[in-house]
Design a protein around this motif. Structure first.
Motif: not given
Length: 405
Positions: A16, A34-35, A39-40, A92, A95, A103-104
């Motif tokens: 994160w 994120v992509e 990072v989630v 997010l 995710a 997550d997300g």
């Protein structure tokens, strides 16, 4: 570059980012992290928002609209921060969908100035949950002794919680009890545990900063053992917390909740930026990699891990006895760890409260520059349905549009 982050993910570590700003969202940088950056999840705190909104970058249009509406400064602060968190939740969301909501997640914190008032904290948690209105939100609640009932009450209401400012194993055990009680109360009231998540944010680097300061003073006074104990307390403390986590996973109390759809509260390693340049800048990530944990990193730490981090699987397995030896040695030479964690909690709360006051002062100044006659922070106009900063009501005029991914 992403190899180390992928290795962490394979170990069971959720990566994160401990940062958020309007510019990071609107530029598309957050979406790229994120992509393509592993990072989630996102964590925020009052200091992060004070810095982001204090810069003014990206907030001008919304501040102007809030000023035209005569919005009280306390409400303006919440609308500004809620917009950022809501937009981040949307970024997010893939995710979150991919991991079944594990997550997300994006965190937003209750006002730290009310951390000793459980009833007000729980009420604000419900208000923030309503205001942000995203299923992948976490409400961040400080783990003060007085505030523990708010954690239980909030979870019992079906609201996912990030419990923050945990510095000791003993407090973590109390947080786990509050978490389990919240799930039990929700079930007893006929509620469902589906979608209900929680993390326990266990602070790491600040432990070493304070313990090392005391050890350095002892070394100057000629204490032979002090120097050899530098930099060991924070990791040992976290390792023993993970031992408690594993014990709880096997407890009858948890197994009963798990059978009814509960998902275990994960340990989240927070304050993972290294403060002492004598230490490797990835140590609080690599040394604490373990299954089903979260590590939230400042941007500089995330970049360091991606660049030269060398994870080696589950780094906590088999460390518990050595960790106990560290604390026995610290106690033997005169380090009062209980006093250290008490001071760190008080200092952390005071720091976040100061940042909150700075945030209010900054928003007040920006509203005044936009031509508003600013109402005091305590004079909050009631929030109606049209005040969610998305949708079609009047408040949508105060909500900038998220940059296309």
């Amino acid at each position: 570059m992403a190899n180390a982050l992928q290795q962490l993910a394979e170990t069971g570590v959720a990566v994160w980012l401990d940062d958020l700003s309007r510019s990071r969202i609107q530029s598309g940088e957050l979406a790229r992290l994120v992509e393509h950056g592993g990072v989630v999840g996102i964590t925020t705190n009052p200091t992060i928002f004070a810095k982001a909104i204090g810069s003014g970058t990206g907030y001008e249009k919304q501040v102007h609209d809030l000023a035209l509406r005569g919005t009280a400064v306390g409400e303006a602060v919440r609308l500004l921060t809620a917009w950022d968190v809501r937009a981040a939740c949307d970024v997010l969301r893939p995710a979150a969908d991919r991991t079944g909501g594990r997550d997300g997640r994006v965190s937003i914190e209750v006002d730290p100035r009310i951390a000793q008032d459980a009833a007000r904290t729980a009420a604000e948690a419900r208000g923030l949950w309503w205001l942000v209105d995203r299923p992948n939100l976490f409400i961040k609640i400080p783990a003060t002794l007085a505030g523990l009932p708010a954690i239980t009450e909030t979870l019992a209401a079906g609201i996912s919680v990030n419990v923050t400012l945990i510095f000791s194993v003993e407090r973590y055990q109390a947080v786990l009890d509050a978490f389990l009680a919240g799930l039990e109360q929700r079930l007893a009231a006929g509620g469902s545990l589906e979608g209900l998540e929680s993390v326990a944010s266990f602070f790491v680097s600040r432990i070493d900063v304070e313990i090392d300061r005391q050890l350095d003073a002892m070394a100057k006074d000629g204490h032979a053992e002090a120097k050899g104990l530098r930099g060991k307390a924070a990791t040992a403390n976290a390792q023993l917390a993970y031992e408690v986590y594993e014990e709880t996973l096997a407890s009858p109390r948890w197994l009963t909740l798990q059978a009814k759809g509960g998902r275990m509260q994960r340990l989240l390693w927070a304050s993972t930026g290294v403060k002492d340049k004598a230490y490797d800048d990835t140590r609080y990530v690599v040394e604490l990699a373990a299954p089903d944990t979260v590590n939230t990193m400042p941007a500089a730490t995330l970049e360091a891990v991606a660049d030269h981090g060398q994870p080696h699987g589950n780094a906590i397995a088999g460390t518990y006895e050595a960790a106990r030896v560290v604390f026995a040695d610290l106690q033997r030479i005169g380090i009062d760890f209980a006093s250290v964690v008490t001071e760190l909690e008080e200092t952390g709360l005071a720091s976040f409260a100061k940042s909150w006051d700075e945030l209010i002062a900054s928003v007040t100044s920006q509203l005044e520059k936009a031509g508003a006659e600013v109402m005091p922070a305590g004079a909050v106009r009631p929030i109606g349905d049209d005040d969610k900063t998305s949708g079609t009501g009047p408040a949508s005029a105060a909500a900038p549009q998220t940059a296309a991914k």
